[in-house]
Design an enzyme around this catalytic site. Sequence first.
Site, PDB file in Angstrom:
ATOM      1  N   HIS A 127       0.825  -1.207   0.000  1.00 40.26           N
ATOM      2  CA  HIS A 127       0.000   0.000   0.000  1.00 40.26           C
ATOM      3  C   HIS A 127       0.860   1.258   0.000  1.00 40.26           C
ATOM      4  CE1 HIS A 127      -4.029   1.768   0.649  1.00 40.26           C
ATOM      5  NE2 HIS A 127      -3.351   2.750   1.208  1.00 40.26           N
TER       6      HIS A 127
ATOM      7  N   ASP B 163       0.279   5.558  -1.083  1.00 41.35           N
ATOM      8  CA  ASP B 163      -0.712   6.569  -1.469  1.00 41.35           C
ATOM      9  C   ASP B 163      -0.142   7.695  -2.314  1.00 41.35           C
ATOM     10  OD1 ASP B 163      -3.500   6.135  -0.367  1.00 41.35           O
ATOM     11  OD2 ASP B 163      -2.325   5.727   1.426  1.00 41.35           O
TER      12      ASP B 163
ATOM     13  N   GLU C 156      -8.935   1.479  -2.523  1.00 41.06           N
ATOM     14  CA  GLU C 156      -8.999   1.520  -1.065  1.00 41.06           C
ATOM     15  C   GLU C 156     -10.353   2.033  -0.595  1.00 41.06           C
ATOM     16  OE1 GLU C 156      -6.420   3.057   2.798  1.00 41.06           O
ATOM     17  OE2 GLU C 156      -6.229   4.122   0.899  1.00 41.06           O
TER      18      GLU C 156
ATOM     19  N   HIS D 104     -13.212   1.788   3.812  1.00 46.06           N
ATOM     20  CA  HIS D 104     -12.202   2.670   4.381  1.00 46.06           C
ATOM     21  C   HIS D 104     -12.708   3.007   5.780  1.00 46.06           C
ATOM     22  CE1 HIS D 104      -9.462   6.198   4.791  1.00 46.06           C
ATOM     23  NE2 HIS D 104      -8.639   5.294   4.277  1.00 46.06           N
TER      24      HIS D 104
ATOM     25  N   HIS E 149      -8.861  -1.909   7.461  1.00 44.27           N
ATOM     26  CA  HIS E 149      -9.940  -0.926   7.662  1.00 44.27           C
ATOM     27  C   HIS E 149     -11.298  -1.524   8.012  1.00 44.27           C
ATOM     28  CE1 HIS E 149      -8.025   2.954   6.652  1.00 44.27           C
ATOM     29  NE2 HIS E 149      -7.353   2.303   5.725  1.00 44.27           N
TER      30      HIS E 149
ATOM     31  N   HIS F 196      -2.269  -3.146   4.653  1.00 48.31           N
ATOM     32  CA  HIS F 196      -1.492  -2.212   5.477  1.00 48.31           C
ATOM     33  C   HIS F 196      -2.060  -2.182   6.894  1.00 48.31           C
ATOM     34  CE1 HIS F 196      -4.770   0.088   3.733  1.00 48.31           C
ATOM     35  NE2 HIS F 196      -4.497   1.187   4.400  1.00 48.31           N
TER      36      HIS F 196
ATOM     37  N   ASP G 206       2.314   2.035   3.819  1.00 53.92           N
ATOM     38  CA  ASP G 206       1.349   3.139   3.883  1.00 53.92           C
ATOM     39  C   ASP G 206       2.025   4.494   3.677  1.00 53.92           C
ATOM     40  OD1 ASP G 206      -1.192   4.159   3.995  1.00 53.92           O
ATOM     41  OD2 ASP G 206      -1.508   3.830   6.130  1.00 53.92           O
TER      42      ASP G 206
END
Length: 416
Positions: free
Chosen positions: A41, A43, A144, A171, A217, A238, A307
């Site tokens: 993961h 971003d 995600e 999420h 999540h 993650h 992450d």
Amino acid sequence: MMECVRPVCLVLCVFTFFCLADELKERALKLMTETPLVDGHNDLPWQMRSLFNNQINNVDLHNLNSTHTNIPKIKEGHLSAQFWAAYVPCDTQYKDAVRQTLEQIDVIHRMCDKYPEVFKFAASSQDILDAFEQNKTASLIGVEGGHSIDSSLGTLRTMYQLGVRYLTLTHSCNTPWADNWLVDTGSDPEEHNGLSDFGKQVIWEMNRIGMLIDLSHVSEKVMNQTLDISKSPVIFSHSSAYSICPNKRNVPDGVLLKVKSKRGIVMINFYNDYVTCEKTATLSDVADHFDHIKKVAGSSIIGFGGDYDGVPRVPVGLEDVSKYPDLVAELLKRGWTDDEIRDALGRNLLRVFKEVEEVRNSLTSSKPDDFPIPLKEVQNPCRTDYGYTDNSSAMHSTHFSLHPLVLLLPMLQKLF
């Protein structure tokens, strides 16, 4: 005499320490040239959105220094494969989540197209290995948040066709079919007792098409229910160990054992708040999560899920994606074997990915699920209801329960 010996001993100790550190780093780098490091993961695509509104034509990833991730850091970190997150915030739910997600998928493809000498788009386990042979970073897409599919199996399948290879079921918000991790903190209401009936349809359709199911999540009930019903191994892209840091985003020991029995993987998160449950953390603290999960469930379920570029705080020693070799060296220092390191680097994820593909291949005769979510579960002012009839949304929930009534009809006809 003793006054002379002490400084000499101190110098020798320091020299030995640095020699050992260099030796471990060299050993780590050697292992990383033999086995691809796959991170679950990152971003960076969201940074392209938030910093540049996805206008990346004039962005140079060779010298972008405001992010955890750029091309020199990727090379220094020996990052061989990356699941890039196609993330959009929860406040897009019931609004424009699908459009925004498609734009994030687009920006990942454009990153690959802009730097073909660095990135190779990947959509299979074999693609990861091919990119590694070519000394490129395999670039995969993970969406995600289940809000991104707008409760539509057709949208899920379309995103798979666009190259998406995992979906994080939620999420930090409930969807109309699954509860998120904040339910376990008490800050969000429980709406579905885990997964709704449609949520279970999503799981089975992901099995059928070969999409990895990501349980980072989600609530603990969703974790357990998914592990019970999925035909394929699952991932936590993650997340870290709850026993080390009791944050509800992390994975409890009981779930770790179920992940092991399901042959899945937990890719360990580097966010300080999930590492130490405090604002500060160190590389050594992250290694504690690796050690704990190995102790509870073995090295076969462990991976890396940094992450990066999705969190405001990362540990000292893991400041950006260039630092992966230092974490590998720390694990070697703690007695991890070369085989255990290879598993955590990428072999575990590749095995999971291949098994998901094998389940997909075994289900090729199964038809796509085209039963929609019941209208009452998604009805809102921003959603039209074309195609629904008065009873079509109830069709799936009554599909099986109607059978006994159908069997009784001949007998009822004889009575009248």
